[in-house]
Write a protein that holds these residues in place. Structure first.
Motif, PDB file in Angstrom:
ATOM      1  N   GLY A  45     -13.194 -29.959 -23.939  1.00 26.01           N
ATOM      2  CA  GLY A  45     -13.182 -31.382 -23.641  1.00 26.01           C
ATOM      3  C   GLY A  45     -11.801 -31.869 -23.247  1.00 26.01           C
ATOM      4  N   GLU A  46     -10.775 -31.437 -23.996  1.00 27.20           N
ATOM      5  CA  GLU A  46      -9.416 -31.857 -23.659  1.00 27.20           C
ATOM      6  C   GLU A  46      -8.973 -31.237 -22.340  1.00 27.20           C
ATOM      7  N   THR A  47      -9.355 -29.996 -22.089  1.00 26.42           N
ATOM      8  CA  THR A  47      -9.003 -29.360 -20.820  1.00 26.42           C
ATOM      9  C   THR A  47      -9.533 -30.172 -19.653  1.00 26.42           C
ATOM     10  N   ARG A  48     -10.799 -30.561 -19.731  1.00 23.75           N
ATOM     11  CA  ARG A  48     -11.402 -31.339 -18.652  1.00 23.75           C
ATOM     12  C   ARG A  48     -10.702 -32.690 -18.495  1.00 23.75           C
ATOM     13  N   GLN A  49     -10.433 -33.373 -19.614  1.00 23.20           N
ATOM     14  CA  GLN A  49      -9.807 -34.688 -19.561  1.00 23.20           C
ATOM     15  C   GLN A  49      -8.414 -34.623 -18.953  1.00 23.20           C
ATOM     16  N   ARG A  50      -7.590 -33.674 -19.443  1.00 23.02           N
ATOM     17  CA  ARG A  50      -6.219 -33.575 -18.955  1.00 23.02           C
ATOM     18  C   ARG A  50      -6.183 -33.149 -17.488  1.00 23.02           C
ATOM     19  N   LEU A  51      -7.066 -32.240 -17.118  1.00 18.06           N
ATOM     20  CA  LEU A  51      -7.109 -31.772 -15.735  1.00 18.06           C
ATOM     21  C   LEU A  51      -7.454 -32.910 -14.788  1.00 18.06           C
ATOM     22  N   VAL A  52      -8.476 -33.683 -15.128  1.00 21.74           N
ATOM     23  CA  VAL A  52      -8.876 -34.813 -14.286  1.00 21.74           C
ATOM     24  C   VAL A  52      -7.762 -35.855 -14.230  1.00 21.74           C
ATOM     25  N   GLU A  53      -7.115 -36.123 -15.368  1.00 26.04           N
ATOM     26  CA  GLU A  53      -5.997 -37.076 -15.381  1.00 26.04           C
ATOM     27  C   GLU A  53      -4.860 -36.610 -14.475  1.00 26.04           C
ATOM     28  N   ASP A  54      -4.560 -35.325 -14.516  1.00 27.06           N
ATOM     29  CA  ASP A  54      -3.482 -34.806 -13.670  1.00 27.06           C
ATOM     30  C   ASP A  54      -3.845 -34.893 -12.193  1.00 27.06           C
ATOM     31  N   ILE A  55      -5.092 -34.603 -11.861  1.00 24.82           N
ATOM     32  CA  ILE A  55      -5.519 -34.720 -10.463  1.00 24.82           C
ATOM     33  C   ILE A  55      -5.477 -36.187 -10.021  1.00 24.82           C
ATOM     34  N   ASP A  56      -5.904 -37.094 -10.896  1.00 27.88           N
ATOM     35  CA  ASP A  56      -5.877 -38.519 -10.559  1.00 27.88           C
ATOM     36  C   ASP A  56      -4.456 -39.035 -10.380  1.00 27.88           C
ATOM     37  N   ALA A  57      -3.483 -38.380 -11.015  1.00 26.74           N
ATOM     38  CA  ALA A  57      -2.087 -38.797 -10.894  1.00 26.74           C
ATOM     39  C   ALA A  57      -1.356 -38.086  -9.751  1.00 26.74           C
ATOM     40  N   ALA A  58      -2.012 -37.144  -9.068  1.00 29.76           N
ATOM     41  CA  ALA A  58      -1.377 -36.381  -7.998  1.00 29.76           C
ATOM     42  C   ALA A  58      -0.965 -37.288  -6.847  1.00 29.76           C
ATOM     43  N   THR A  59       0.179 -36.989  -6.266  1.00 28.21           N
ATOM     44  CA  THR A  59       0.672 -37.786  -5.137  1.00 28.21           C
ATOM     45  C   THR A  59       0.838 -36.976  -3.860  1.00 28.21           C
ATOM     46  N   ILE A  76      -0.939 -28.620  -9.247  1.00 28.26           N
ATOM     47  CA  ILE A  76      -0.913 -30.044  -8.927  1.00 28.26           C
ATOM     48  C   ILE A  76       0.519 -30.460  -8.617  1.00 28.26           C
ATOM     49  N   ASP A  77       0.746 -30.891  -7.379  1.00 26.99           N
ATOM     50  CA  ASP A  77       2.046 -31.390  -6.914  1.00 26.99           C
ATOM     51  C   ASP A  77       3.172 -30.390  -7.106  1.00 26.99           C
ATOM     52  N   GLY A  78       2.856 -29.107  -7.264  1.00 25.69           N
ATOM     53  CA  GLY A  78       3.876 -28.104  -7.472  1.00 25.69           C
ATOM     54  C   GLY A  78       4.603 -28.232  -8.793  1.00 25.69           C
ATOM     55  N   ARG A  79       4.117 -29.120  -9.671  1.00 33.58           N
ATOM     56  CA  ARG A  79       4.774 -29.374 -10.951  1.00 33.58           C
ATOM     57  C   ARG A  79       3.972 -28.878 -12.144  1.00 33.58           C
ATOM     58  N   ILE A  80       2.653 -28.807 -11.980  1.00 31.51           N
ATOM     59  CA  ILE A  80       1.752 -28.482 -13.090  1.00 31.51           C
ATOM     60  C   ILE A  80       0.807 -27.374 -12.647  1.00 31.51           C
ATOM     61  N   THR A  81       0.578 -26.417 -13.529  1.00 25.94           N
ATOM     62  CA  THR A  81      -0.451 -25.422 -13.281  1.00 25.94           C
ATOM     63  C   THR A  81      -1.194 -25.139 -14.579  1.00 25.94           C
ATOM     64  N   TYR A  82      -2.468 -24.855 -14.449  1.00 26.30           N
ATOM     65  CA  TYR A  82      -3.296 -24.462 -15.591  1.00 26.30           C
ATOM     66  C   TYR A  82      -3.612 -22.981 -15.462  1.00 26.30           C
ATOM     67  N   CYS A  83      -3.583 -22.284 -16.592  1.00 25.55           N
ATOM     68  CA  CYS A  83      -3.889 -20.848 -16.593  1.00 25.55           C
ATOM     69  C   CYS A  83      -4.658 -20.507 -17.864  1.00 25.55           C
ATOM     70  N   GLY A  84      -5.700 -19.717 -17.721  1.00 27.00           N
ATOM     71  CA  GLY A  84      -6.490 -19.303 -18.870  1.00 27.00           C
ATOM     72  C   GLY A  84      -7.822 -18.742 -18.432  1.00 27.00           C
ATOM     73  N   SER A  85      -8.774 -18.791 -19.336  1.00 28.66           N
ATOM     74  CA  SER A  85     -10.057 -18.127 -19.103  1.00 28.66           C
ATOM     75  C   SER A  85     -11.162 -19.054 -18.619  1.00 28.66           C
ATOM     76  N   ARG A  86     -10.915 -20.374 -18.629  1.00 28.83           N
ATOM     77  CA  ARG A  86     -11.997 -21.317 -18.343  1.00 28.83           C
ATOM     78  C   ARG A  86     -12.268 -21.438 -16.849  1.00 28.83           C
ATOM     79  N   ASN A  87     -13.528 -21.274 -16.481  1.00 27.16           N
ATOM     80  CA  ASN A  87     -13.988 -21.604 -15.146  1.00 27.16           C
ATOM     81  C   ASN A  87     -14.213 -23.111 -15.065  1.00 27.16           C
ATOM     82  N   SER A  88     -14.601 -23.605 -13.920  1.00 27.94           N
ATOM     83  CA  SER A  88     -14.931 -25.023 -13.790  1.00 27.94           C
ATOM     84  C   SER A  88     -16.378 -25.201 -14.243  1.00 27.94           C
ATOM     85  N   ALA A  89     -16.556 -25.182 -15.560  1.00 31.51           N
ATOM     86  CA  ALA A  89     -17.895 -25.203 -16.149  1.00 31.51           C
ATOM     87  C   ALA A  89     -17.807 -25.694 -17.585  1.00 31.51           C
TER      88      ALA A  89
END
Length: 477
Positions: free
Chosen positions: A122-136, A226-239
């Motif tokens: 749940g937090e992964t999805r929330q933070r990921l969407v927030e970061d995409i929404d903040a992308a410039t 995201i914006d060359g500043r943030i990256t996510y890495c791990g085992s989760r697919n978009s699911a």
């Protein structure tokens, strides 16, 4: 008539056996496994070998891969790190695995990174969407499995919103793992909104793929930049954790880290290599920055796949295992190691390293489940600890060593990850980040059932026979 049939039968089996003997990239156990299959199931075996026996993505794709990485090395050397950085940044006890990882595709450790461990899906999805929404400027995503469930739809909608406000969005999905999404209305809606889309290893020409390559060579990576500043890495697919295609094994338990620092640029380059392969675009279209985090730790990206040298991933794992001084904790859903990794684990246990292994109790692959258990006895006799996770399918792929070194990403410890899949991982040295990952591993262990040597020795004979039969053909699984 019978004589003609026997002649054709022997000619068919012999031809395939000679082909296997002529191949220098096949290990002796794999040759033996194929010989068994061809002799026990001659006609089905030859068909299986024709479809899946040889790991070759095709000359054109291999040539394009070499050209792409030559371009990356010539134009982005500053972001890939230097050989001298290993000695400068990494504890001497762990030089070998960091140097070996760099030998695969040229990424050396870079300093000034930080990471945050996501609490859950749940937090992964929330933070990921927030970061995409903040992308410039840009958002780049690559997923092996991208579903149209809550998580998949939320990520897609965030990309649509970003594209509509002028952010460059590139989305890449594997042709098999995301086959439903790439034919869906949501995919079309993303394209109409201005999201640039591509399919990795598409299945639009299956006959051509069968004749020139293999259908099961897949892009198993999970990359977000995201914006060359943030990256996510791990085992989760978009699911979602409920993972509807295989919901009876749910919840799927994954782990994700959110990184900032120069390692983001390395993940950007790895994404770019896949995008360039899929679209023919050039590296100049990818912005590269490397913003150091004060007091940050060293880390490096590791990408592997069927266009890299054979055996690179198991050799990298063996180097990591051999570097462990006191403690090694491994979590993986799919454990069918080759001899390199298996013997390294046993050797670590014999020399006094506390080796803890956690696998799912109920696996979505019955073949992997059976093959994995064939290794239990020797591991336990080497004083390794084995735990089987009870609360869903443990899908996390992590290794921690000596409260200092961590490896996180998409690689499983099976031959599919070793030989067939494109994978991405991040190798890092940091006590705090490793400590957080290690505590998550301890939580997994607390929710697991221990496996003892007595359990294994008391296992029913028919199960032990079954596990060993499956393990016999393990080299070709």
């Amino acid at each position: 008539m019978i004589g003609v049939f026997l002649f054709l039968h022997l000619a068919l089996v012999t031809a395939f056996m000679i082909r296997i003997l002529l191949r220098e990239d096949v290990s002796p156990p794999a040759r033996l496994a194929w010989f068994i299959i061809l002799n026990v199931l001659p006609y089905a075996g030859t068909a299986i070998y024709f479809l899946f026996g040889e790991i070759d993505i095709g000359h054109k794709a291999r040539k394009r891969h070499d050209e792409i990485f030559a371009s990356i090395r010539s134009k982005a050397t500053a972001f890939m790190g230097r050989s001298d950085d290993v000695a400068a940044l990494i504890d001497p006890l762990y030089h070998a695995p960091f140097r070996y990882a760099a030998s695969i595709n040229g990424f050396f450790p870079v300093e000034g990174n930080r990471a945050e461990l996501m609490a859950n899906g749940g937090e992964t999805r929330q933070r990921l969407v927030e970061d995409i929404d903040a992308a410039t400027d840009h958002v780049h995503v690559l997923y092996y499995i991208w579903l149209g469930d809550n998580t998949g739809t939320d990520v897609a909608r965030a990309l649509i919103r970003a594209a509509k406000r002028g952010v460059t969005c590139r989305a890449l999905a594997d042709g098999l793992g995301s086959r439903v999404l790439v034919k869906s209305e949501l995919w079309t809606e993303m394209k109409q909104a201005g999201v640039q889309l591509a399919v990795a290893l598409p299945l639009d020409r299956p006959l051509r793929t069968i004749l020139t390559s293999r259908l099961d060579l897949r892009n198993h990576r999970k990359i977000t930049v995201i914006d060359g500043r943030i990256t996510y890495c791990g085992s989760r697919n978009s699911a979602d954790p409920e993972f509807l295609p295989k919901s009876k094994y749910a919840p799927w338990i994954d782990i994700m880290l959110r990184f900032e620092g120069p390692v983001v640029a390395q993940n950007q380059l790895l994404f770019a290599s896949d995008w360039m392969q899929a679209t023919g675009e050039t590296l100049e279209q990818f912005p590269l920055i490397a913003t150091l985090v004060e007091g940050g730790f060293p880390a490096q990206v590791l990408g592997d796949g069927p266009t890299e040298r054979r055996g690179a991933t198991p050799q990298m794992f063996a180097n990591l295992i051999a570097s462990a001084q006191h403690e090694l904790t491994l979590t993986t859903p799919y454990f069918v190691p080759d001899a390199t990794v298996f013997e390294a684990l046993c050797a670590a246990g014999h020399r006094g390293v506390k080796v803890s292994l956690t696998f799912p109790q109920n696996n979505d692959s019955w073949i992997v489940s059976a093959a994995s258990r064939s290794y239990y006895r020797k591991l336990l006799e080497a004083d390794c600890e084995i735990h089987e996770f009870k609360d869903g399918l443990l899908h996390a792929k992590i290794l921690t060593i000596d409260s200092k070194i961590s490896l996180i990403g998409s690689s499983n410890l099976d031959l599919r990850s070793f030989d067939l899949n494109y994978e991405n991982n991040i190798l890092l040295q940091d006590a705090d980040t490793t400590g957080a990952i290690f505590q998550r591993q301890q939580d997994y262990i607390a929710r697991s059932a221990p496996v003892t040597l007595t359990d294994v020795l008391n296992c029913a004979y028919h199960k032990r026979i079954w596990y060993n039969v499956i393990a016999t053909i393990g080299p070709v699984l």
